[in-house]
Design an enzyme around this catalytic site. Structure first.
Site, mmCIF file in Angstrom:
data_model
loop_
_atom_site.group_PDB
_atom_site.id
_atom_site.type_symbol
_atom_site.label_atom_id
_atom_site.label_comp_id
_atom_site.label_asym_id
_atom_site.label_seq_id
_atom_site.Cartn_x
_atom_site.Cartn_y
_atom_site.Cartn_z
ATOM 1 C CG ASN A 123 -131.810 -80.281 -13.556
ATOM 2 O OD1 ASN A 123 -132.182 -80.866 -14.560
ATOM 3 N ND2 ASN A 123 -132.455 -79.229 -13.070
ATOM 4 C CB SER A 166 -136.683 -77.940 -12.554
ATOM 5 O OG SER A 166 -137.298 -76.987 -13.401
ATOM 6 N NE ARG A 181 -91.259 -54.464 -6.952
ATOM 7 C CZ ARG A 181 -91.353 -53.463 -6.075
ATOM 8 N NH1 ARG A 181 -90.266 -52.846 -5.637
ATOM 9 N NH2 ARG A 181 -92.522 -53.076 -5.632
#
Length: 414
Positions: free
Chosen positions: A286, A278, A318
């Protein structure tokens, strides 16, 4: 390649990059030119090695020039013709249309993506098979709607992950096997190629035209199929396989992120230098891999939906705009799938399972998680066993079945 908007993008390398697409388009042009020569429609002098005629250094010029015609094939053909001999320039791209070249190039580029995914999926099947067998008898709390339910084992959890990943992998195998070349000419009828064969007075001009497409497709290692200018299943099928992969990986990542919460702490992601840190809270670890895999799982379905929307709005012989929508959508979906695959493999190969923590959580909720068992015992006026670790149902069979399926998948896709 890197992407500040998508951390980890470099894991996909040059897959589906502009340079990769350009190289694939040149390969398509070269394969078609060779096929014209092989079929006797173009003179041998028209053959030419296009490998180094246009390179990644030309990407920027071609990208800028593509706006005038709406696609990069038009300026590419002009550039190739300006850099090869007169005979090759005369026959280059003869009988093709821009969509043929770009569609087939996209297929070649996405084939490389699918090959990389299959490598990752095989690694994941191995890692999950090991986890499932190792923890077949590791009891833990089963959770439904976020609440403690009845006991299960971590092996059974890993087996469920394994089944989901094999389901996705089988779709990838199918999509990879069914990738076709797109070689149809202006409206998918190979009219110009057929006309060339007729003017050359070759027997059965229609057969010759089809044979040119067959030769070119086989040269590129792609399935030979009728033109699919406005039948986009080859691409939507591939997109669906990619999205299903991210679904399966998202399931894994969601479980890992939940079970690695501080108050649960039954799982932990593999540690790495600077991983999970962090900017302000030094104590944090984390679950970054899970977070990034979940990101891909959240974003992928919308990309798949765009591919289906483009397919549904593909009109005439197309399409106008719908086809153009597919290119960057498929590139983004393909690259993100590869990134998520790599992150999931790393996650599974280094996943830490805290069996003691799982046992402690189960023990702390022992009375609740055996309430169902008590109800069954009371129903039959039978003895009641309060040990949650013995109320595991068919978890051993679930693990064995998933692991056996994993072994079969690996054998069939070695």
């Amino acid at each position: 390649m890197t992407d500040l908007f998508w951390p980890g993008d470099e894991r996909a390398g040059e897959l589906m990059s502009e340079a990769a697409l350009l190289e694939a388009m040149v390969r398509v042009e070269a394969a078609w030119l060779d096929a014209l020569v092989d079929a006797g429609l173009a003179p041998a002098a028209g053959d030419s090695d296009l490998t180094a005629v246009v390179t990644a250094a030309d990407v920027d010029v071609l990208a800028r020039a593509a706006e005038s015609g709406g696609n990069p094939v038009i300026p590419l053909v002009q550039m190739l013709r300006s850099r090869v001999g007169i005979d090759a320039a005369r026959w280059l791209h003869r009988g093709l249309t821009s969509q043929d070249v770009l569609d087939t190039a996209l297929v070649l580029a996405v084939r490389d993506v699918l090959d990389r995914l299959l490598d990752e999926l095989r690694s994941q099947v191995i890692a999950l098979s090991i986890l499932a067998e190792r923890h077949a008898a590791t009891p833990m709390v089963g959770r439904t709607l976020t609440q403690h339910a009845v006991p299960t084992t971590f092996g059974a959890v890993a087996a469920a992950w394994l089944d989901g990943i094999i389901d996705a992998a089988e779709l990838v195998v199918d999509a990879r096997t069914l990738l076709p070349a797109q070689l149809g000419g202006a409206v998918g009828t190979l009219a110009a190629t057929t006309e060339l064969a007729a003017l050359r007075e070759l027997p059965d001009p229609a057969f010759v035209a089809s044979e040119v497409a067959t030769i070119a497709g086989e040269t590129l290692g792609l399935r030979v199929h009728r033109p699919w200018h406005t039948a986009r299943v080859p691409l939507t099928r591939t997109a669906d396989a990619l999205v299903t992969c991210t679904d399966a990986w998202g399931h894994v990542a969601t479980d890992v992120a939940t079970l690695s919460r501080t108050e649960i702490a039954e799982l932990a992601e593999p540690a790495g230098t600077g991983r999970g840190g962090s900017s302000t809270m030094p104590h944090k670890h984390n679950p970054v891999l899970s977070v990034l895999v979940r990101r891909a799982a959240l974003a992928a379905p919308a990309l798949g939906s765009t591919m289906h929307l483009a397919s549904a709005l593909t009109g005439d012989q197309r399409p106008d705009g719908a086809w153009h929508t597919e290119w960057s959508t498929l590139r983004t979906l393909g690259r993100r799938a590869v990134v998520a695959a790599s992150q999931t493999t790393e996650l599974l190969q280094g996943l830490h399972v805290d069996a003691e923590r799982m046992a402690a959580t189960l023990a702390s909720s022992a009375e609740d998680v055996v309430a169902e068992r008590l109800g069954v015992a009371e129903l039959l006026d039978a003895p009641f066993d309060p040990d949650p670790a013995t109320y595991l149902g068919i978890t051993i069979d679930l693990v064995a079945g998933a692991v056996e399926r994993g072994h079969t998948f690996l054998e069939e896709n070695a």
